[in-house]
Design an enzyme around this catalytic site. Structure first.
Site, PDB file in Angstrom:
ATOM      1  N   CYS A 142       0.826  -1.213   0.000  1.00 11.58           N
ATOM      2  CA  CYS A 142       0.000   0.000   0.000  1.00 11.58           C
ATOM      3  C   CYS A 142       0.862   1.265   0.000  1.00 11.58           C
ATOM      4  O   CYS A 142       1.550   1.534  -0.974  1.00 11.58           O
ATOM      5  CB  CYS A 142      -0.972  -0.031   1.174  1.00 11.58           C
ATOM      6  SG  CYS A 142      -2.377   1.113   0.948  1.00 11.58           S
ATOM      7  N   LYS A 163     -10.985   8.710  -1.547  1.00  9.04           N
ATOM      8  CA  LYS A 163     -10.296   7.520  -1.044  1.00  9.04           C
ATOM      9  C   LYS A 163     -10.880   6.261  -1.686  1.00  9.04           C
ATOM     10  O   LYS A 163     -12.101   6.125  -1.817  1.00  9.04           O
ATOM     11  CB  LYS A 163     -10.447   7.431   0.476  1.00  9.04           C
ATOM     12  CG  LYS A 163      -9.673   6.275   1.097  1.00  9.04           C
ATOM     13  CD  LYS A 163      -9.816   6.289   2.614  1.00  9.04           C
ATOM     14  CE  LYS A 163      -9.000   5.172   3.256  1.00  9.04           C
ATOM     15  NZ  LYS A 163      -9.121   5.185   4.735  1.00  9.04           N
ATOM     16  N   SER A 192      -7.511   0.373   0.697  1.00 13.90           N
ATOM     17  CA  SER A 192      -7.821   1.477   1.604  1.00 13.90           C
ATOM     18  C   SER A 192      -6.732   2.528   1.410  1.00 13.90           C
ATOM     19  O   SER A 192      -5.748   2.578   2.133  1.00 13.90           O
ATOM     20  CB  SER A 192      -7.851   0.982   3.056  1.00 13.90           C
ATOM     21  OG  SER A 192      -8.126   2.036   3.955  1.00 13.90           O
ATOM     22  N   HIS A 235      -4.396  -4.416   0.380  1.00 11.15           N
ATOM     23  CA  HIS A 235      -4.164  -5.004   1.698  1.00 11.15           C
ATOM     24  C   HIS A 235      -4.673  -6.451   1.740  1.00 11.15           C
ATOM     25  O   HIS A 235      -5.675  -6.749   2.402  1.00 11.15           O
ATOM     26  CB  HIS A 235      -4.864  -4.189   2.776  1.00 11.15           C
ATOM     27  CG  HIS A 235      -4.175  -2.909   3.123  1.00 11.15           C
ATOM     28  ND1 HIS A 235      -3.013  -2.870   3.864  1.00 11.15           N
ATOM     29  CD2 HIS A 235      -4.476  -1.624   2.810  1.00 11.15           C
ATOM     30  CE1 HIS A 235      -2.639  -1.612   4.022  1.00 11.15           C
ATOM     31  NE2 HIS A 235      -3.500  -0.840   3.385  1.00 11.15           N
ATOM     32  N   GLU A 237      -3.640  -8.756   3.392  1.00 16.52           N
ATOM     33  CA  GLU A 237      -3.484  -9.291   4.748  1.00 16.52           C
ATOM     34  C   GLU A 237      -4.619  -8.895   5.683  1.00 16.52           C
ATOM     35  O   GLU A 237      -4.728  -9.425   6.803  1.00 16.52           O
ATOM     36  CB  GLU A 237      -2.159  -8.815   5.347  1.00 16.52           C
ATOM     37  CG  GLU A 237      -2.148  -7.405   5.910  1.00 16.52           C
ATOM     38  CD  GLU A 237      -2.055  -6.298   4.865  1.00 16.52           C
ATOM     39  OE1 GLU A 237      -2.009  -5.117   5.256  1.00 16.52           O
ATOM     40  OE2 GLU A 237      -2.059  -6.614   3.657  1.00 16.52           O
ATOM     41  N   ARG A 249     -13.902   4.439  12.478  1.00 16.60           N
ATOM     42  CA  ARG A 249     -12.941   5.432  12.985  1.00 16.60           C
ATOM     43  C   ARG A 249     -13.109   6.766  12.277  1.00 16.60           C
ATOM     44  O   ARG A 249     -13.154   7.821  12.908  1.00 16.60           O
ATOM     45  CB  ARG A 249     -11.525   4.901  12.787  1.00 16.60           C
ATOM     46  CG  ARG A 249     -10.390   5.861  13.182  1.00 16.60           C
ATOM     47  CD  ARG A 249      -9.103   5.462  12.478  1.00 16.60           C
ATOM     48  NE  ARG A 249      -9.215   5.578  11.026  1.00 16.60           N
ATOM     49  CZ  ARG A 249      -8.397   4.987  10.160  1.00 16.60           C
ATOM     50  NH1 ARG A 249      -7.409   4.207  10.600  1.00 16.60           N
ATOM     51  NH2 ARG A 249      -8.558   5.146   8.860  1.00 16.60           N
TER      52      ARG A 249
END
Length: 317
Positions: A142, A163, A192, A235, A237, A249
């Site tokens: 990333c 985003k 992300s 990502h 993972e 968040r």
């Protein structure tokens, strides 16, 4: 074979509960075998969570792997106990004379920060340059992929207007390349990021081979000609709920983020998300360990030759 981690690392309990064979350093010293040595530079705020995710990916291999944890500097962390950092993490000065089979550099929440404003940018440059002569294969994840492209290819930072957050379909663009061996023609992976990796730009400005991507997300997976640098813009993972945690968040922070795409069942954030990329993630990491680390690395790491000039070396036909 087991993954070898430091004694009392929290991930040991997590992985053991998932029936993943882990070996502590105390037990490993009695094994007459040279494990693969992997260094994990963890730039994510929630370091323990990231450790768990990446160690889970590395565990799905027949190789015995020893993992060292590296932090970028000694600044206190808001999300990780200082005692954990002091006990389990190395500073770069402690490992700079070592050699590693693999290096993983994680993402970081710096999508809207210019490289010149990143507090530890000089250290990132130092570590990436060091890796060319001290690491067989480096995996950039990333934000680290964007940083690696800047350091190795001089590509300026490109930022999307909105985003990119969600789970997206990608096309396998090089099915006979070892790193994507076993991949389906199309597969899912989470993203992300604000970083932008246009397919045409990477083709024009670098000699990287693009192995997977799509028009909505751009490049997802690319590799240098000598296979010593691997760039992953997403990502693989991530846990099933990681994007959800990030979304909650940002909502709490008043950022008014877009809901992650193709993520919640029925596009309803009240519905628990499901991981639809787990098999791809495990396969990507096991292929990297096998074809880009184990099969390229010398038995004696001190004889490792420097990586080729990634700016000029062409693909061998």
């Amino acid at each position: 074979m087991p993954i070898r981690i430091p004694d009392r690392l929290p991930a040991a309990n997590v992985l053991t509960q998932e029936n993943i064979f882990v070996m502590t350093e105390t037990r490993a010293v009695n094994q007459d075998i040279r494990p693969m040595r992997v260094l994990l530079l963890n730039l994510m705020p929630k370091k323990i969570e990231t450790e768990n995710q990446l160690l889970r990916m590395l565990s799905n291999s027949p190789l015995q792997i020893g993992v060292d944890l590296l932090r970028i500097d000694d600044r206190p962390s808001k999300n990780t106990p200082q005692s954990h950092l002091e006990h389990f993490y190395y500073d770069f000065e402690q490992v700079k004379d070592e050699f590693y089979d693999g290096l993983i550099i994680t993402g970081a929440p710096l999508g809207l920060t210019d490289f010149c404003d990143v507090v530890y940018w000089d250290k990132i440059e130092q570590i990436v340059e060091w890796s060319k002569s001290h690491v067989t294969s480096t995996l950039f994840l990333c934000w680290a992929a964007q940083a690696g492209l800047k350091i190795l290819y001089g590509l300026d930072k490109r930022t999307r207007l909105e985003k990119l957050s969600g789970v997206y379909e990608h096309q396998n663009l090089a099915q006979f390349e070892p790193l994507v061996r076993g991949f389906d023609d199309a597969f899912l992976a989470p993203h992300s990021r604000y970083a932008d990796f246009p397919l045409d730009l990477i083709r024009e400005k670098t000699n990287l081979r693009i192995l997977a991507g799509s028009e909505p997300v751009g490049v997802y997976l690319a590799v240098s000609p000598d296979r010593r640098q691997v760039f992953v813009t997403g990502h693989p993972e991530y846990d099933a709920d990681t994007l959800h945690q990030e979304y909650m968040r940002d909502l709490s922070a008043g950022i008014e983020p877009k809901m992650p795409e193709n993520y919640y069942p029925g596009n309803n954030p009240d519905n628990a998300p499901r991981a639809t990329w787990r098999s791809h993630g495990h396969l990507l990491f096991s292929n990297w360990l096998n074809y880009h680390v184990y099969q390229l690395t010398p038995y004696d790491l001190s004889t490792l030759s420097a990586a080729g000039d990634t700016l000029t070396k062409d693909w061998e036909e």
